[in-house]
Design a protein around this motif. Structure first.
Motif, mmCIF file in Angstrom:
data_model
loop_
_atom_site.group_PDB
_atom_site.id
_atom_site.type_symbol
_atom_site.label_atom_id
_atom_site.label_comp_id
_atom_site.label_asym_id
_atom_site.label_seq_id
_atom_site.Cartn_x
_atom_site.Cartn_y
_atom_site.Cartn_z
ATOM 1 N N TYR A 1 -75.424 -43.507 -14.849
ATOM 2 C CA TYR A 1 -74.536 -44.632 -14.561
ATOM 3 C C TYR A 1 -75.083 -45.845 -15.321
ATOM 4 O O TYR A 1 -76.289 -46.132 -15.256
ATOM 5 C CB TYR A 1 -74.516 -44.905 -13.046
ATOM 6 C CG TYR A 1 -73.541 -45.984 -12.667
ATOM 7 C CD1 TYR A 1 -72.170 -45.748 -12.698
ATOM 8 C CD2 TYR A 1 -73.986 -47.254 -12.295
ATOM 9 C CE1 TYR A 1 -71.262 -46.742 -12.369
ATOM 10 C CE2 TYR A 1 -73.080 -48.258 -11.967
ATOM 11 C CZ TYR A 1 -71.725 -47.989 -12.003
ATOM 12 O OH TYR A 1 -70.825 -48.973 -11.690
ATOM 13 N N SER B 1 -80.697 -56.642 -8.455
ATOM 14 C CA SER B 1 -79.426 -56.085 -8.000
ATOM 15 C C SER B 1 -78.247 -56.696 -8.749
ATOM 16 O O SER B 1 -78.363 -57.783 -9.311
ATOM 17 C CB SER B 1 -79.316 -56.398 -6.507
ATOM 18 O OG SER B 1 -78.027 -56.268 -6.054
ATOM 19 N N LEU C 1 -77.927 -46.650 -5.394
ATOM 20 C CA LEU C 1 -76.541 -46.884 -5.841
ATOM 21 C C LEU C 1 -75.606 -46.757 -4.650
ATOM 22 O O LEU C 1 -75.627 -45.738 -3.948
ATOM 23 C CB LEU C 1 -76.156 -45.864 -6.918
ATOM 24 C CG LEU C 1 -76.786 -46.047 -8.295
ATOM 25 C CD1 LEU C 1 -76.588 -44.799 -9.143
ATOM 26 C CD2 LEU C 1 -76.192 -47.262 -9.024
ATOM 27 N N LEU D 1 -76.019 -49.571 -16.185
ATOM 28 C CA LEU D 1 -76.401 -50.733 -15.378
ATOM 29 C C LEU D 1 -76.088 -51.994 -16.174
ATOM 30 O O LEU D 1 -76.932 -52.522 -16.921
ATOM 31 C CB LEU D 1 -77.889 -50.639 -15.017
ATOM 32 C CG LEU D 1 -78.264 -49.345 -14.280
ATOM 33 C CD1 LEU D 1 -79.774 -49.261 -14.070
ATOM 34 C CD2 LEU D 1 -77.527 -49.240 -12.945
ATOM 35 N N HIS E 1 -84.401 -46.567 -7.320
ATOM 36 C CA HIS E 1 -83.047 -47.053 -7.604
ATOM 37 C C HIS E 1 -82.086 -46.601 -6.515
ATOM 38 O O HIS E 1 -82.096 -45.427 -6.123
ATOM 39 C CB HIS E 1 -82.550 -46.497 -8.946
ATOM 40 C CG HIS E 1 -83.293 -47.020 -10.132
ATOM 41 N ND1 HIS E 1 -82.761 -47.962 -10.974
ATOM 42 C CD2 HIS E 1 -84.533 -46.736 -10.606
ATOM 43 C CE1 HIS E 1 -83.638 -48.244 -11.928
ATOM 44 N NE2 HIS E 1 -84.732 -47.506 -11.736
ATOM 45 N N TRP F 1 -72.591 -50.565 -6.588
ATOM 46 C CA TRP F 1 -73.627 -51.598 -6.447
ATOM 47 C C TRP F 1 -74.964 -50.943 -6.727
ATOM 48 O O TRP F 1 -75.201 -49.812 -6.298
ATOM 49 C CB TRP F 1 -73.623 -52.190 -5.032
ATOM 50 C CG TRP F 1 -72.311 -52.779 -4.628
ATOM 51 C CD1 TRP F 1 -71.503 -52.345 -3.617
ATOM 52 C CD2 TRP F 1 -71.647 -53.905 -5.219
ATOM 53 N NE1 TRP F 1 -70.382 -53.136 -3.541
ATOM 54 C CE2 TRP F 1 -70.441 -54.093 -4.513
ATOM 55 C CE3 TRP F 1 -71.948 -54.762 -6.282
ATOM 56 C CZ2 TRP F 1 -69.542 -55.109 -4.824
ATOM 57 C CZ3 TRP F 1 -71.051 -55.772 -6.600
ATOM 58 C CH2 TRP F 1 -69.870 -55.936 -5.877
ATOM 59 N N HIS F 2 -75.814 -51.665 -7.413
ATOM 60 C CA HIS F 2 -77.109 -51.096 -7.784
ATOM 61 C C HIS F 2 -78.235 -52.011 -7.331
ATOM 62 O O HIS F 2 -78.127 -53.237 -7.439
ATOM 63 C CB HIS F 2 -77.172 -50.917 -9.307
ATOM 64 C CG HIS F 2 -78.542 -50.555 -9.819
ATOM 65 N ND1 HIS F 2 -79.381 -51.472 -10.410
ATOM 66 C CD2 HIS F 2 -79.216 -49.385 -9.811
ATOM 67 C CE1 HIS F 2 -80.511 -50.875 -10.750
ATOM 68 N NE2 HIS F 2 -80.438 -49.611 -10.403
ATOM 69 N N GLN F 3 -79.287 -51.411 -6.804
ATOM 70 C CA GLN F 3 -80.521 -52.170 -6.519
ATOM 71 C C GLN F 3 -81.676 -51.361 -7.065
ATOM 72 O O GLN F 3 -81.692 -50.139 -6.916
ATOM 73 C CB GLN F 3 -80.738 -52.313 -5.003
ATOM 74 C CG GLN F 3 -79.802 -53.272 -4.322
ATOM 75 C CD GLN F 3 -79.857 -53.137 -2.805
ATOM 76 O OE1 GLN F 3 -80.260 -52.110 -2.273
ATOM 77 N NE2 GLN F 3 -79.434 -54.181 -2.115
#
Ligand code: DP6
Length: 324
Positions: free
Chosen positions: A37, A321, A297, A39, A295, A182-184
């Motif tokens: 995915y 994020s 998602l 980023l 990570h 959403w990514h952190q």
């Protein structure tokens, strides 16, 4: 001599099914297909210009531009970067020297790898500059992906938005019917890696567990694509979880063994599994690269959960994020 500047940006990407193991010594051909995915909030910008002194050799320098953090590249890192540009120049029969400047929009010393976004941005800028000066057509993203792979394998998945699938030569965009995620990334360790991912690709072949690795990865790849399309989130989480542990088990059982897992990584992993998935029956997809950071998602409708977890994990670690 033109004083034009060619600019390109590319995102980093996080793999859910990992590229780990190469079939040949050169060219970065993967032993198995991988899925990632992009980023979009973690980017590299490359600016290329012809050397004003007209010399043939290429030079690298950090890019100083507002909103961008100048990269620090080791001598080895600079050599590898410029070698890739040289490969592009040879491919198209171009010889003039470039000044290459690059920067990330995230700190380079925070433990986040930037080779995927850097090589993708360099390939984009290089191809644009050379083809334009030669009066030739620009290449398609898939063609650029093949060239980028030769510099650093995972960078071939950084040419597309959303999900990318890479099987052999280059990657392509794949529609899984899932919107924005959403990514952190939870930064539990910012120290430099003792074993580079290029070295890890070589070492994993010495693990007993490498037997059957290609079949396991290919089976997971097929299953994950189907499960994501069917919106089966929990089963998708389970596959991603198995996949990164599989890769880290390969590292720990290589000869000589090495590893990236830290106590902080385990704290985050246990928290997500026990307190989030265990208690709510829902949660983010979890994965780790060849590093200690974790990570996460989340689906678009999990923004509140993501914010809550970001606050909680942020008490102890730095969290980067794309959530506002
Ligand atoms: C663990 O693309 O960094 O991130 O092709 O030697 O440059 P080279 O390796 P690289 O490997 C990345 C491996 C990984 C998994 C992945 O991104 O799929």
């Amino acid at each position: 001599m033109t004083n034009k500047i060619w600019v390109a940006e590319a995102p980093s990407n996080i793999a859910l099914i990992k590229y780990m193991g190469k079939t040949e010594k050169s060219g970065n051909r993967p032993t198995n297909g991988s899925l990632s995915y992009s980023l979009d909030h973690l980017r590299t910008r490359v600016e290329l210009s012809l050397r004003p002194d007209g010399q043939a050799g290429d030079q690298w320098a950090p890019l100083n531009r507002q909103g961008w953090q100048p990269l620090t590249l080791s001598t080895k890192g600079q050599e590898r970067f410029l070698k890739h540009l040289q490969m592009l120049k040879s491919e198209f029969g171009f010889s003039a020297g470039f000044l290459v400047q690059s920067a990330n929009n995230f700190p380079s010393d925070c433990g986040l790898a930037s080779s995927a976004s850097s090589f993708a941005a360099l390939t984009l800028a290089g191809v644009r500059a050379i083809r334009e000066m030669q009066g030739k057509m620009i290449l398609t993203p898939n063609e650029i992906s093949i060239l980028s792979r030769k510099g650093s394998g995972s960078s071939c998945r950084s040419l597309f938005e959303g999900f990318s699938l890479w099987r052999d030569e280059g990657a392509e965009r794949i529609d899984l019917g899932i919107g924005k995620l959403w990514h952190q990334v939870i930064l539990v360790d910012d120290s430099l890696k003792a074993v580079s991912s290029s070295e890890a690709h070589l070492r994993v072949a010495s693990s007993d567990l490498f037997n059957g690795r290609v079949e396991r990865a290919e089976r997971r790849l097929k299953n994950l694509i189907a499960l994501m399309r069917e919106k089966k989130w929990r089963q998708s989480f389970e596959i991603c979880w198995q996949e990164f542990w599989d890769m880290h088990a390969l590292f720990e059982t290589s000869n000589p063994a090495f590893g990236y897992m830290r106590s902080g990584s385990l704290d985050v992993l246990n928290f997500v599994r026990e307190q989030v998935w265990g208690k709510l029956g829902d949660g983010p997809l979890v994965t780790m690269d060849a590093g200690a950071n974790v990570h996460l998602l989340y689906r678009e409708d999990q923004a509140d959960l993501a914010r809550m977890m970001g606050r909680q994990l942020g008490e102890k670690w730095q969290v980067i994020s794309n959530l506002s």
